[in-house]
Scaffold this active site. Structure first.
Site, PDB file in Angstrom:
ATOM      1  N   GLY A  84     -17.196  -5.960  31.129  1.00  0.00           N
ATOM      2  CA  GLY A  84     -18.576  -6.405  30.924  1.00  0.00           C
ATOM      3  C   GLY A  84     -19.241  -5.645  29.792  1.00  0.00           C
ATOM      4  NE  ARG A  91     -21.245 -13.805  22.180  1.00  0.00           N
ATOM      5  CZ  ARG A  91     -21.176 -13.562  23.500  1.00  0.00           C
ATOM      6  NH1 ARG A  91     -20.983 -12.319  23.943  1.00  0.00           N
ATOM      7  NH2 ARG A  91     -21.248 -14.544  24.347  1.00  0.00           N
ATOM      8  N   GLY A  93     -19.307  -6.522  18.787  1.00  0.00           N
ATOM      9  CA  GLY A  93     -17.974  -5.937  18.691  1.00  0.00           C
ATOM     10  C   GLY A  93     -17.583  -4.990  19.807  1.00  0.00           C
ATOM     11  CG  LEU A  95     -14.516  -8.190  24.847  1.00  0.00           C
ATOM     12  CD1 LEU A  95     -14.304  -7.582  26.223  1.00  0.00           C
ATOM     13  CD2 LEU A  95     -14.632  -9.703  24.965  1.00  0.00           C
ATOM     14  NE  ARG A  96     -12.857  -8.551  17.195  1.00  0.00           N
ATOM     15  CZ  ARG A  96     -11.743  -9.255  17.284  1.00  0.00           C
ATOM     16  NH1 ARG A  96     -10.568  -8.652  17.198  1.00  0.00           N
ATOM     17  NH2 ARG A  96     -11.781 -10.555  17.466  1.00  0.00           N
ATOM     18  CB  THR A 119     -15.819 -15.230  34.328  1.00  0.00           C
ATOM     19  OG1 THR A 119     -16.023 -14.343  33.242  1.00  0.00           O
ATOM     20  CG2 THR A 119     -15.784 -14.441  35.620  1.00  0.00           C
ATOM     21  CD  GLU A 120     -18.289 -17.270  29.318  1.00  0.00           C
ATOM     22  OE1 GLU A 120     -18.582 -18.246  28.620  1.00  0.00           O
ATOM     23  OE2 GLU A 120     -18.814 -16.158  29.207  1.00  0.00           O
ATOM     24  CE1 TYR A 124     -11.154 -10.562  28.136  1.00  0.00           C
ATOM     25  CE2 TYR A 124     -11.864 -12.568  29.220  1.00  0.00           C
ATOM     26  CZ  TYR A 124     -12.019 -11.219  28.992  1.00  0.00           C
ATOM     27  OH  TYR A 124     -13.024 -10.522  29.594  1.00  0.00           O
ATOM     28  CG  PHE A 401      -6.433  -9.106  39.331  1.00  0.00           C
ATOM     29  CD1 PHE A 401      -5.306  -9.907  39.453  1.00  0.00           C
ATOM     30  CD2 PHE A 401      -6.796  -8.668  38.069  1.00  0.00           C
ATOM     31  CE1 PHE A 401      -4.553 -10.255  38.332  1.00  0.00           C
ATOM     32  CE2 PHE A 401      -6.041  -9.008  36.940  1.00  0.00           C
ATOM     33  CZ  PHE A 401      -4.924  -9.806  37.084  1.00  0.00           C
TER      34      PHE A 401
HETATM   35  C1  LIG Z   1     -18.041 -11.749  27.444  1.00  0.00           C
HETATM   36  C2  LIG Z   1     -18.475 -10.385  26.954  1.00  0.00           C
HETATM   37  C3  LIG Z   1     -17.601  -9.319  27.630  1.00  0.00           C
HETATM   38  C4  LIG Z   1     -18.308 -10.327  25.430  1.00  0.00           C
HETATM   39  O1  LIG Z   1     -18.641  -9.026  24.938  1.00  0.00           O
HETATM   40  P1  LIG Z   1     -19.191  -8.823  23.419  1.00  0.00           P
HETATM   41  O2  LIG Z   1     -19.271  -7.346  23.185  1.00  0.00           O
HETATM   42  O3  LIG Z   1     -20.413  -9.625  23.237  1.00  0.00           O
HETATM   43  O4  LIG Z   1     -18.009  -9.429  22.548  1.00  0.00           O
HETATM   44  P2  LIG Z   1     -17.671  -9.061  21.022  1.00  0.00           P
HETATM   45  O5  LIG Z   1     -18.950  -8.906  20.248  1.00  0.00           O
HETATM   46  O6  LIG Z   1     -16.735  -7.915  20.951  1.00  0.00           O
HETATM   47  O7  LIG Z   1     -16.933 -10.381  20.591  1.00  0.00           O
HETATM   48  C5  LIG Z   1     -15.568 -10.447  20.270  1.00  0.00           C
HETATM   49  C6  LIG Z   1     -15.257 -11.894  19.908  1.00  0.00           C
HETATM   50  O8  LIG Z   1     -15.344 -12.681  21.096  1.00  0.00           O
HETATM   51  C7  LIG Z   1     -16.286 -13.754  20.927  1.00  0.00           C
HETATM   52  N1  LIG Z   1     -16.966 -13.933  22.195  1.00  0.00           N
HETATM   53  C8  LIG Z   1     -17.452 -12.976  22.978  1.00  0.00           C
HETATM   54  N2  LIG Z   1     -17.986 -13.517  24.075  1.00  0.00           N
HETATM   55  C9  LIG Z   1     -17.820 -14.849  23.988  1.00  0.00           C
HETATM   56  C10 LIG Z   1     -18.167 -15.932  24.822  1.00  0.00           C
HETATM   57  N3  LIG Z   1     -18.799 -15.758  25.979  1.00  0.00           N
HETATM   58  N4  LIG Z   1     -17.844 -17.168  24.405  1.00  0.00           N
HETATM   59  C11 LIG Z   1     -17.209 -17.361  23.236  1.00  0.00           C
HETATM   60  N5  LIG Z   1     -16.849 -16.350  22.394  1.00  0.00           N
HETATM   61  C12 LIG Z   1     -17.160 -15.111  22.778  1.00  0.00           C
HETATM   62  C13 LIG Z   1     -17.210 -13.250  19.836  1.00  0.00           C
HETATM   63  O9  LIG Z   1     -17.849 -14.307  19.183  1.00  0.00           O
HETATM   64  C14 LIG Z   1     -16.242 -12.516  18.928  1.00  0.00           C
HETATM   65  O10 LIG Z   1     -15.514 -13.479  18.166  1.00  0.00           O
HETATM   66  P3  LIG Z   1     -14.790 -13.166  16.780  1.00  0.00           P
HETATM   67  O11 LIG Z   1     -13.519 -12.449  17.125  1.00  0.00           O
HETATM   68  O12 LIG Z   1     -14.548 -14.497  16.207  1.00  0.00           O
HETATM   69  O13 LIG Z   1     -15.731 -12.306  15.995  1.00  0.00           O
HETATM   70  C15 LIG Z   1     -19.946 -10.097  27.305  1.00  0.00           C
HETATM   71  O14 LIG Z   1     -20.746 -11.070  26.697  1.00  0.00           O
HETATM   72  C16 LIG Z   1     -20.232 -10.087  28.786  1.00  0.00           C
HETATM   73  O15 LIG Z   1     -20.187  -9.041  29.403  1.00  0.00           O
HETATM   74  N6  LIG Z   1     -20.540 -11.243  29.370  1.00  0.00           N
HETATM   75  C17 LIG Z   1     -20.838 -11.392  30.792  1.00  0.00           C
HETATM   76  C18 LIG Z   1     -19.715 -10.944  31.698  1.00  0.00           C
HETATM   77  C19 LIG Z   1     -18.385 -11.605  31.398  1.00  0.00           C
HETATM   78  O16 LIG Z   1     -18.324 -12.790  31.131  1.00  0.00           O
HETATM   79  N7  LIG Z   1     -17.341 -10.810  31.471  1.00  0.00           N
HETATM   80  C20 LIG Z   1     -16.044 -11.271  31.253  1.00  0.00           C
HETATM   81  C21 LIG Z   1     -15.402 -11.378  32.555  1.00  0.00           C
HETATM   82  S1  LIG Z   1     -13.808 -12.028  32.405  1.00  0.00           S
END
Ligand SMILES: CC(C)(COP(=O)(O)OP(=O)(O)OC[C@H]1O[C@@H](n2cnc3c(N)ncnc32)[C@H](O)[C@@H]1OP(=O)(O)O)[C@@H](O)C(=O)NCCC(=O)NCCS
Length: 401
Positions: A84, A91, A93, A95-96, A119-120, A124, A401
């Protein structure tokens, strides 16, 4: 230069990390009572925190597991979860960076795979994960479920209390639940999260254990919900169903479809090739069968992963591209005798995420070539690869999980 620093969180920081993850899913922080059980679900050294200055901006966790691959080999795997990012940090970086560090950490630990259940799903693939197994959500109407005379009769089924359940179920899972490719180890962390937490919260859960000639050989866990309207019966939602011998498997189905005062039974995930309908006089008692995503896999160590599984007849040379873990990139010759690196020209070219989709045999190379997910460089190579990657029975994980 990134302004994000990734650190391994220590025990004192795990609760904050869980709070961040839960907030990302719009859930409340854990209470003290929940944390008393929840803290036991953490494996030391595997919770990552992403910091911007002093702010914990994101988190990712993994527990140590393993994966059963076609041919019966079992190799170490990181089970990734609790990912998370704070909504005011998204957005940018975070997660990356978390994903990159986590994969490097898994590689350094000697883990051949990482896996998750997103979840989405759109997120990944860019990190090399691909949908590697599918499951079937099966819904049945028990009142129409008469069994054919030749259907297995099964053994004894007994209801058990939580203490007995936790004493017998892990053993049944290890003995009976690990036959199909795609199944994963369930260490203590998993039992804590999935069962102990629910028992501590006194959730309404029913546990049924099946015994055959050699003892306990299967179980299921379900949640009953009473019918809302007058005159309606309960529904049973099965969340964990473990058995591999036909007698245990179909004995438990027989038990499940025989519970009184039930209008509907939902089993959230079974292997796609389990012919439940064929137990029944009228197959329409199975009212729906929906294909769902199961395990998303990442090949962390491509040479070891490819060398570990068995293959069907024929031979193919593939070019794998892995921008995140570049030592995986290269050409591999895959034959019935095994898989090795080669300098031979490639016949198929694919991303490491697409290789994960092929690896457990769930997708055919030809089908993925047809939709443009892999490139066929030599005509006929995808059809040859179909035979090479084919598996005998559908791969399936079945562990949430
Ligand atoms: C999903 C989540 C983890 C993304 O984290 P983030 O720090 O915003 O992601 P980043 O900025 O590192 O993005 C990395 C890449 O993923 C893409 N991305 C991230 N979240 C995305 C989403 N929900 N839908 C589509 N693309 C997404 C970004 O556009 C970016 O793309 P790029 O490689 O083309 O530049 C965050 O928004 C979150 O915590 N969401 C709610 C909880 C959740 O969904 N957790 C995942 C559980 S499986």
């Amino acid at each position: 230069m990134s302004d994000i620093e990734i650190r391994t969180l220590d025990e004192a920081q795990w609760r904050e990390s869980l709070g961040l993850f839960r907030a990302a899913l719009h859930a409340l922080p854990v209470t003290d009572e929940q944390w008393a059980v929840g803290r036991k679900s953490y494996e030391p050294g595997r919770t990552l925190g992403a910091f911007r200055g002093d702010t914990l901006a994101g988190t990712a966790f993994a527990w140590s597991s393993d994966l059963l691959v076609p041919g019966g080999g079992v190799l170490p795997m990181a089970a990734v979860t609790r990912v998370g990012v704070r909504s005011d940090q998204r957005r940018r970086g975070v997660l990356r960076e978390l994903m990159r560090h986590q994969l490097i950490d898994a590689a350094e630990r000697g883990e051949v795979f990482a896996a998750l259940r997103p979840t989405e799903p759109v997120i990944y693939g860019r990190f090399g994960y691909g949908l590697a197994t599918r499951g079937a959500k099966v819904v049945a109407s028990p009142k129409n479920a008469a069994f054919r005379p030749e259907a297995p009769s099964g053994g004894q089924v007994r209801l058990v209390e939580p203490d007995e359940a936790l004493a017998v179920m892990p053993g049944i899972y290890e003995r009976e639940g690990r036959r199909r490719p795609g199944t994963i180890a369930r260490p203590q962390y998993w039992w804590t999260v999935f069962y102990e937490r629910a028992f501590a919260a006194a959730e309404h859960i029913i546990l049924a254990v099946h015994s055959g000639p050699t003892g306990d050989d299967g179980y299921l866990m379900y949640r009953p919900t009473q019918g809302a309207a007058p005159g309606t019966n309960a529904t049973l939602a099965v969340e964990d169903f473990v058995a591999t011998t036909p007698d245990a498997l179909y004995g438990l189905w027989r038990f499940l479809l025989g519970v009184d005062l039930v209008d509907e039974v939902t089993v959230w995930a079974r292997p796609t090739d389990e012919p439940v309908e064929e137990l029944l006089v009228d197959s329409r008692a199975i009212t729906s069968r929906e294909s769902r995503s199961d395990l998303w896999l990442r090949l962390v160590d491509v040479p070891r992963a490819l060398a570990a599984r068995e293959y069907g007849p024929g031979s193919v040379v593939i070019a794998v591209e892995d921008p995140l873990l570049p030592t995986n990139s290269g050409h591999y010759r895959i034959t019935a005798d095994g898989a090795t690196r080669t300098t031979a020209p490639a016949e198929l070219s694919l991303d490491v995420a697409v290789l994960a989709m092929l690896y457990l045999g769930t997708w055919r190379p030809q089908s993925l070539a047809d939709v443009g997910r892999l490139r066929e460089l030599v005509p006929g190579a995808a059809a040859r690869a179909d035979a090479v990657f084919a598996v005998r029975e559908a791969s399936w994980s079945g562990t949430f999980f």
